[in-house]
Design a protein around this motif. Sequence first.
Motif, PDB file in Angstrom:
ATOM      1  N   LYS A 151      22.601  13.442  11.094  1.00 21.11           N
ATOM      2  CA  LYS A 151      22.687  11.947  10.960  1.00 21.11           C
ATOM      3  C   LYS A 151      21.447  11.462  11.936  1.00 21.11           C
ATOM      4  CE  LYS A 151      26.843  11.705   9.319  1.00 21.11           C
ATOM      5  NZ  LYS A 151      26.597  12.372   7.813  1.00 21.11           N
ATOM      6  N   PRO A 171      19.493   8.282  13.195  1.00 18.91           N
ATOM      7  CA  PRO A 171      19.459   6.957  13.597  1.00 18.91           C
ATOM      8  C   PRO A 171      18.672   5.911  12.954  1.00 18.91           C
ATOM      9  CG  PRO A 171      18.974   8.064  15.542  1.00 18.91           C
ATOM     10  CD  PRO A 171      19.012   8.764  14.663  1.00 18.91           C
ATOM     11  N   GLU A 172      18.966   4.529  12.499  1.00 18.96           N
ATOM     12  CA  GLU A 172      17.916   3.778  11.761  1.00 18.96           C
ATOM     13  C   GLU A 172      16.649   3.922  12.153  1.00 18.96           C
ATOM     14  OE1 GLU A 172      16.969   1.700   8.487  1.00 18.96           O
ATOM     15  OE2 GLU A 172      18.759   2.848   8.718  1.00 18.96           O
ATOM     16  N   THR A 173      16.744   3.905  13.420  1.00 18.12           N
ATOM     17  CA  THR A 173      15.134   3.689  14.221  1.00 18.12           C
ATOM     18  C   THR A 173      14.402   4.845  13.928  1.00 18.12           C
ATOM     19  OG1 THR A 173      16.283   4.941  16.291  1.00 18.12           O
ATOM     20  CG2 THR A 173      15.955   2.306  16.170  1.00 18.12           C
ATOM     21  N   VAL A 187      14.808   6.655  11.147  1.00 16.75           N
ATOM     22  CA  VAL A 187      14.160   6.616   9.626  1.00 16.75           C
ATOM     23  C   VAL A 187      13.153   5.500   9.729  1.00 16.75           C
ATOM     24  CG1 VAL A 187      15.002   6.031   7.495  1.00 16.75           C
ATOM     25  CG2 VAL A 187      16.704   7.142   8.783  1.00 16.75           C
ATOM     26  N   ASN A 188      13.244   4.323  10.400  1.00 16.50           N
ATOM     27  CA  ASN A 188      12.190   3.651  10.371  1.00 16.50           C
ATOM     28  C   ASN A 188      10.849   4.275  10.825  1.00 16.50           C
ATOM     29  OD1 ASN A 188      13.749   1.359   9.474  1.00 16.50           O
ATOM     30  ND2 ASN A 188      14.192   0.761  11.322  1.00 16.50           N
ATOM     31  N   SER A 189      11.043   4.803  11.981  1.00 15.40           N
ATOM     32  CA  SER A 189       9.799   5.529  12.403  1.00 15.40           C
ATOM     33  C   SER A 189       9.334   6.547  11.486  1.00 15.40           C
ATOM     34  CB  SER A 189      10.097   6.536  13.621  1.00 15.40           C
ATOM     35  OG  SER A 189      10.501   5.600  14.865  1.00 15.40           O
ATOM     36  N   ASP A 209       9.380   6.412   8.136  1.00 14.13           N
ATOM     37  CA  ASP A 209       8.622   5.536   7.113  1.00 14.13           C
ATOM     38  C   ASP A 209       7.355   4.758   7.772  1.00 14.13           C
ATOM     39  OD1 ASP A 209       8.568   3.896   4.728  1.00 14.13           O
ATOM     40  OD2 ASP A 209       9.654   2.373   5.443  1.00 14.13           O
ATOM     41  N   VAL A 262      13.075   9.429   3.902  1.00 16.69           N
ATOM     42  CA  VAL A 262      13.349   8.003   4.245  1.00 16.69           C
ATOM     43  C   VAL A 262      14.263   7.564   2.980  1.00 16.69           C
ATOM     44  CG1 VAL A 262      12.374   5.647   4.493  1.00 16.69           C
ATOM     45  CG2 VAL A 262      11.447   7.370   5.704  1.00 16.69           C
ATOM     46  N   ARG A 322      17.792   8.773   3.263  1.00 17.74           N
ATOM     47  CA  ARG A 322      18.463   8.318   4.345  1.00 17.74           C
ATOM     48  C   ARG A 322      18.993   6.845   3.948  1.00 17.74           C
ATOM     49  NH1 ARG A 322      20.364  12.733   5.567  1.00 17.74           N
ATOM     50  NH2 ARG A 322      19.053  14.149   6.503  1.00 17.74           N
ATOM     51  N   ARG A 323      18.128   6.255   3.265  1.00 22.20           N
ATOM     52  CA  ARG A 323      18.319   4.852   3.004  1.00 22.20           C
ATOM     53  C   ARG A 323      19.198   4.689   1.830  1.00 22.20           C
ATOM     54  NH1 ARG A 323      12.538   2.155   4.737  1.00 22.20           N
ATOM     55  NH2 ARG A 323      13.163   2.160   6.824  1.00 22.20           N
TER      56      ARG A 323
END
Length: 157
Positions: A118, A120-122, A124-126, A128, A151, A154-155
């Motif tokens: 898993k 974290p969204e942060t 995934v954003n990093s 991206d 990315v 995960r999204r």
Amino acid sequence: MGFSFTDRKHAPQEATDFLRGNARLAALLPAVQRMAKLQRDCAEVLPSAFKSCEIFAFDGGELTLAVPNTAVAAKLKQQVPKLQEALNEKGWQINNIRFRVQMPKGIAHVGPSGEGLKLPETAVNSFDELSQKLEPTAANEPLIEAMRRLVARRREV
């Protein structure tokens, strides 16, 4: 109360209670207690080293330690004489100490679909952001594409 080692503080007592509750397993209790004592004695002699390793086996004077990687094994090999001498002084009959590289128990197996991991969204954003900022060279292209796929997966979830 279920049998679980997730709470490390209570794990030894839960294990002991579990073993006592079953006649066949109760016969294992002395061996479990002996191995726990040996683990504590090793940790007392080399506290920093035993944060990342544990007793794998002790049979016929041969102690086998489970280590997470060869680097830890190499460091511990330098400490073998000290550990062996201290354990012998504590009453353990240690003739030989070996090492076995073994994945730590706290690391979960991740299947081919990525189950169990898993991010974290942060994170995934990093990934991206990094995939967009990397220079699109031939050498970077496989990495960029892999990050974009990660990315996207995960999204979707």
